[in-house]
Design a protein around this motif. Structure first.
Motif, short mmCIF file in Angstrom:
data_model
loop_
_atom_site.label_atom_id
_atom_site.label_comp_id
_atom_site.label_asym_id
_atom_site.label_seq_id
_atom_site.Cartn_x
_atom_site.Cartn_y
_atom_site.Cartn_z
N PRO A 751 0.82 -1.22 0.00
CA PRO A 751 0.00 0.00 0.00
C PRO A 751 0.85 1.26 0.00
N THR A 752 0.41 2.23 -0.77
CA THR A 752 1.10 3.52 -0.79
C THR A 752 0.95 4.20 0.56
N PRO A 753 2.05 4.69 1.14
CA PRO A 753 1.95 5.39 2.43
C PRO A 753 0.93 6.53 2.36
N SER A 754 0.27 6.76 3.46
CA SER A 754 -0.77 7.79 3.49
C SER A 754 -0.20 9.16 3.14
N GLN A 755 1.08 9.39 3.45
CA GLN A 755 1.68 10.68 3.12
C GLN A 755 1.70 10.92 1.61
N LEU A 756 1.80 9.84 0.83
CA LEU A 756 1.81 9.97 -0.62
C LEU A 756 0.41 9.90 -1.21
N SER A 757 -0.39 8.96 -0.74
CA SER A 757 -1.75 8.80 -1.30
C SER A 757 -2.58 10.06 -1.09
N SER A 758 -2.31 10.79 0.00
CA SER A 758 -3.10 11.99 0.27
C SER A 758 -2.79 13.12 -0.71
N ILE A 759 -1.65 13.02 -1.42
CA ILE A 759 -1.31 14.06 -2.40
C ILE A 759 -1.29 13.48 -3.82
N GLY A 760 -1.94 12.33 -3.98
CA GLY A 760 -2.11 11.78 -5.32
C GLY A 760 -0.91 11.09 -5.92
N GLU A 761 0.05 10.67 -5.08
CA GLU A 761 1.23 9.98 -5.59
C GLU A 761 1.11 8.47 -5.34
N ALA A 762 1.82 7.67 -6.12
CA ALA A 762 1.87 6.22 -5.94
C ALA A 762 3.31 5.81 -5.66
N ILE A 763 3.47 4.83 -4.79
CA ILE A 763 4.82 4.40 -4.44
C ILE A 763 5.46 3.61 -5.57
N PHE A 764 4.66 2.95 -6.39
CA PHE A 764 5.17 2.17 -7.52
C PHE A 764 4.13 2.31 -8.64
N ASP A 765 4.39 3.24 -9.58
CA ASP A 765 3.36 3.58 -10.55
C ASP A 765 3.37 2.65 -11.75
N ARG A 766 2.48 2.92 -12.69
CA ARG A 766 2.29 2.04 -13.84
C ARG A 766 3.50 2.03 -14.77
#
Length: 887
Positions: A751-766
């Motif tokens: 799961p993407t950390p909440s710090q990233l998901s809250s600003i629309g980022e993904a930890i491992f993108d497409r």
């Protein structure tokens, strides 16, 4: 496999093990010896076969035939089976009886072989008599003839030509990766492949690849080992972490250096059909003798000029209304090979200390100077100081790479134990330079040349290994191997000169954005800052046991276990079990089950830098900073402490070798890796920049860090077939076929950390996922024909590289692209003019095949037509001439 976190104190198991094993050895009483001498010659001509190995079955004792074919071995009294081997020749076997104080002569006359199936291998087993056909795991042996049969002069390219499961893409416009390109085995990471030299661990490069295949890894720089110094190469295509160490998840490449060989000189010149990419190589090997000691030196000089396949730049270059915009488009980019100059000197040394002990040493140094390019900065670009570069500029990255290694030790036999005590030290340093550039924040005072700093990596390894065969309750003797290892790794980043990274406060001087904040640091590669500097080290203690026996005449089994303890990532225990069952004449089934773990490298834990990346479509320049996970910025973006990777490797297959002239092997494998260490995607959204600025980190255009983001699964199959036939009295035909199919899958993304998901980022993108799963060919097929007649030899190889794919956008799937499979044909002919002098002429990529061009929207507005992930590059046809002198 078990794993635990670091402890404050670790029991020095390597010391205890060494003392326990050395005690019975030291107390043994030496026996008076006899001497075995003789000469090894070629059966058809009677000429000496220098370099042939003489081995005594059941012992570590042996010798290497000198230039005149002679050899000498001292042995305790008794009866022995003696074997003479040389790649490309049939094995010679005979029995001798040794009497104390007397000399026995035994000559060997070896006939040319049509295959190399009887080659004894030292990789994947610690027995002294295991051959390729008897191995319970798949092993390829690349002979000196194979290595010399191509126009390729770089070691990694040679291995790629000969081993289908090995991939060596030709990255371009990828910062330091243009100078040290990563290589992979079975589609796994460059840092999951262990490289040995003479059976000893090789240090990795200091460079972290951040923009290419193997992104986020630091692998071994194979090209730092001159091909001219190599006798042969063994490729173990199976996980071997329990046997050799934690980074052998994908397999092992063991490079055997030349030892005690005759004088061998060669020169190679070549060029592409486009008239660029000129290669000039001078290489030579020579052995010196000092009584019963030898010193073999191999030196090499290699110059490779650049290639460029970029297209004219059709973009607007100057501000609107400038009459210079009417100029015809010009080729202002550089997409192709870097320009490199390599100097290398390697050597090996051996001296008997007594009748049952030998002192040995090996190693060498390579100096490489390189030059490559980044993206062209247009005159209208705010990153251009127009008073310095009125027509824009192509910034250049220069490299100064020093690679050094030295190893040595004592090996021999004592009280029926074969022992080997060794120390190896390796060092790699990478200095970055930037040329033809500017620092916009310094305005008109900016220099155009910068020293940007760099990094270095050092590794020291002590090994103590013993092996013997013991008789126990089982029907056949058991090979027992025990050993310990102590290793220290050190990694450092050092700053560049101030002008390479400083923000000197000068705003953009002119143009529509006059007065805006200017980009800081040297363009193309901002120098390492004082805040990037690190100097970290760690230690690793390991011990292993390796057992191998025949439960019957048809069934071979082996088991290995290894315990490792890292000072920064804790301890783990790994294991491996293999078996081979012969079910008929030449027909056998084999299989292996292994666990492994890989501690994140020091570079992955501490790497810090700023790079200018071109992201999106059309590409936009972003200064992207890599942060260690321990830094406040990385923690702000959700980083957590790195963990070790854990793996499970399952393989099974069948081998069929009904006659010495034919062999077929089919091996299936599955490799599961949990908690793989990867770089996050480029975190560059406006929300990310705003978050960093709001928390006291202004001026950062993008960020990324290492993380255990994914679990992966690799499924594949290797098929290898060889056939040889004597077509006439003086003619031999060898045919080979090999196929690898390899599918990488991401089976779980954390799961993407909440710090990233809250600003629309993904930890491992497409885009990262597509690169991981489809960035390397899923299939590789090779057919080879090698015909020799008297002094003439011809080789033709057809190789099919499977398709690859890329995703240029996280959201826009229309920019995804599949690059179709291509057939590449290599051919050369050789003629031995005299016994000493020969010529080879050939062409790699004979039919001038190029990969598919990238979509214009993905190619910097059409100026860069090819992808750097292409496994065979995009230089087209390369023709070469090689002259060789041997005495």
């Amino acid at each position: 496999m078990s794993f635990r976190r670091p402890s404050r104190s670790r029991f020095p198991v390597h010391v205890v093990l060494a003392i326990a094993l050395a005690s019975p050895l030291a107390g043994a009483r030496a026996q008076e010896r006899g001497t075995l001498t003789g000469k090894v010659t070629e059966a058809s001509s009677g000429s000496p076969l220098s370099g042939a190995s003489i081995s005594v079955a059941g012992t570590q004792l042996g010798s290497i035939a000198r230039a005149d074919g002679s050899y000498r071995v001292q042995l305790p009294p008794g009866r022995y089976e003696v074997r003479a081997r040389l790649l490309g020749y049939e094995v010679g076997r005979d029995s001798v009886t040794i009497v104390a104080g007397q000399s026995v002569t035994k000559d060997f006359s070896l006939a040319k072989a049509v295959t190399n199936l009887e080659q004894v291998v030292v990789t994947g087993t610690r027995r002294q008599d295991r051959t390729v056909t008897e191995a319970p795991t798949p092993i390829d042996v690349l002979s000196a003839k194979d290595i010399k049969s191509s126009g390729r002069t770089e070691t990694a390219q040679i291995i790629q030509m000969l081993a289908p499961s090995f991939n060596f893409p030709r990255a371009s416009i990828s910062d330091g990766t243009d100078h040290v390109r990563p290589a992979t085995l079975r589609g796994l990471g460059p840092d999951q492949l262990l490289v040995l030299v003479n059976g000893k661990r090789r240090h990795t490069s200091a460079l972290v690849n951040v923009n290419a295949i193997g992104r986020g890894s630091a692998g071994v720089d194979l090209n730092a080992i001159p091909a001219s110094a190599i006798d042969h190469i063994e490729v173990l295509r199976d996980g071997a972490a329990a046997q050799y160490g934690s980074d052998a998840i994908a397999g092992v490449i063991n490079i055997i250096l030349k030892s005690d060989v005759p004088t061998d000189l060669s020169t190679t010149v070549g060029q592409t059909s486009e008239g660029d990419g000129t290669v000039t190589q001078f290489a030579g090997s020579h052995s010196l003798h000092f009584g019963d000691a030898y010193l073999t030196l191999s030196g090499e000089y290699r110059f490779r000029d650049s290639t460029n396949r970029s297209l004219p730049d059709t973009r607007q270059q100057y501000f609107t209304g400038d009459p210079r915009n009417s100029k015809p488009p010009v080729q202002d980019h550089w997409q192709g090979d870097a320009k490199t100059t390599d100097y290398g000197l390697f050597g090996s040394f051996g001296k008997p200390l007594s009748t049952n002990a030998e002192l040995y040493a090996f190693g060498g140094a390579t100096q490489r100077n390189g030059k490559s390019a980044g993206f062209f900065r247009r005159p209208l670009d705010d990153r251009t100081v127009r008073s310095i570069h009125p027509d824009g500029f192509l910034p250049l990255i220069t490299s100064d790479i020093l690679d050094f290694s030295l190893g040595g030790g004592i090996k021999g036999t004592k009280a029926k134990w074969n022992y080997d005590l060794s120390l190896v030290h390796g060092y790699n340093r990478f200095d970055f330079g930037v040329d033809n550039s500017n620092n916009v924040s310094m305005g008109n005072a900016s220099p155009t040349k910068f020293e940007a700093g760099g990094f270095h990596f050092a590794q020291s390894t002590v090994n103590f290994d013993v092996q013997r065969t013991v008789k126990w309750v089982l029907p056949q003797p058991i090979s027992v191997a025990l050993g310990s290892e102590l290793r220290r790794d050190a990694y450092a980043i050092f700053r560049g000169e101030e002008a390479s990274y400083i923000d000197d406060g000068v705003a953009v001087l002119d143009g529509p954005n006059k007065g805006a904040r200017a980009a800081a640091g040297s363009q193309v590669f901002p120098g390492f800052r004082p805040s990037d500097e690190v100097n970290e080290s760690r230690t690793n203690v390991a011990a292993y046991i390796d057992l191998e026996t025949n439960l019957s005449k048809r069934l071979t089994v082996s088991a290995a276990a290894r315990a490792e303890d890292y000072s920064d990532f804790g301890a783990a225990t790994t294991g491996k079990f293999t078996s081979r069952l012969e079910i008929g004449r030449g027909l056998a089934i084999r299989g292996a089950l292994a666990t492994g773990f890989r501690a994140p490298s020091l570079a992955q834990s501490w790497f810090s830098s700023t790079a200018t990346n071109f992201i999106g479509s059309p590409p936009v320049a972003v200064d992207n900073k890599t942060f260690p996970v321990t830094t406040p910025v990385a923690k702000l973006l959700g980083a957590s402490p790195l963990q070790a990777e854990k793996s499970v490797n399952i393989s099974y297959g069948v081998t069929f070798a009904p006659a010495p002239a034919f062999s077929l092997s089919v091996d299936f494998y599955r490799i599961d890796v949990k908690d793989r260490v990867v770089l996050t995607g480029n975190l560059i959204t406006a929300q990310t920049v705003a978050l960093l600025s709001a928390n006291g980190y202004p001026g950062i255009g993008g960020a990324r860090y290492f993380t255990n983001a994914i679990d992966s699964r690799t499924d594949g199959v290797d098929v290898v077939a060889n056939y040889g036939v004597q077509v006439s009295t003086n003619g031999t035909l060898r045919l080979g076929a090999a196929y690898n199919n390899n599918i990488n899958k991401v089976v779980h993304v954390k799961p993407t950390p909440s710090q990233l998901s809250s600003i629309g980022e993904a930890i491992f993108d497409r885009t990262a996922r597509v690169a991981f799963e489809r960035g390397q060919p899923r299939s590789n097929t090779r057919f080879t024909g090698d015909y020799g007649w008297k002094k003439f030899n011809a080789i033709v190889q057809l190789q099919r590289y499977g398709s690859i794919a890329s995703a240029a956008s996280v959201t826009n799937r229309s920019l995804d692209q599949i690059f179709t499979a291509k057939w590449i044909t290599d051919a050369n002919v050789s003629y031995q003019i005299t016994n000493q002098f020969g010529l080879t002429f050939g062409a790699d990529n004979f039919f001038d095949i190029y990969p598919d061009q990238v979509l214009p929207a993905n190619s910097n507005s059409g100026t860069l037509p090819y992808t750097g992930a292409t496994p065979f590059g995009f230089n087209g046809r390369y023709m070469f001439l090689r002259m060789n002198f041997r005495r």
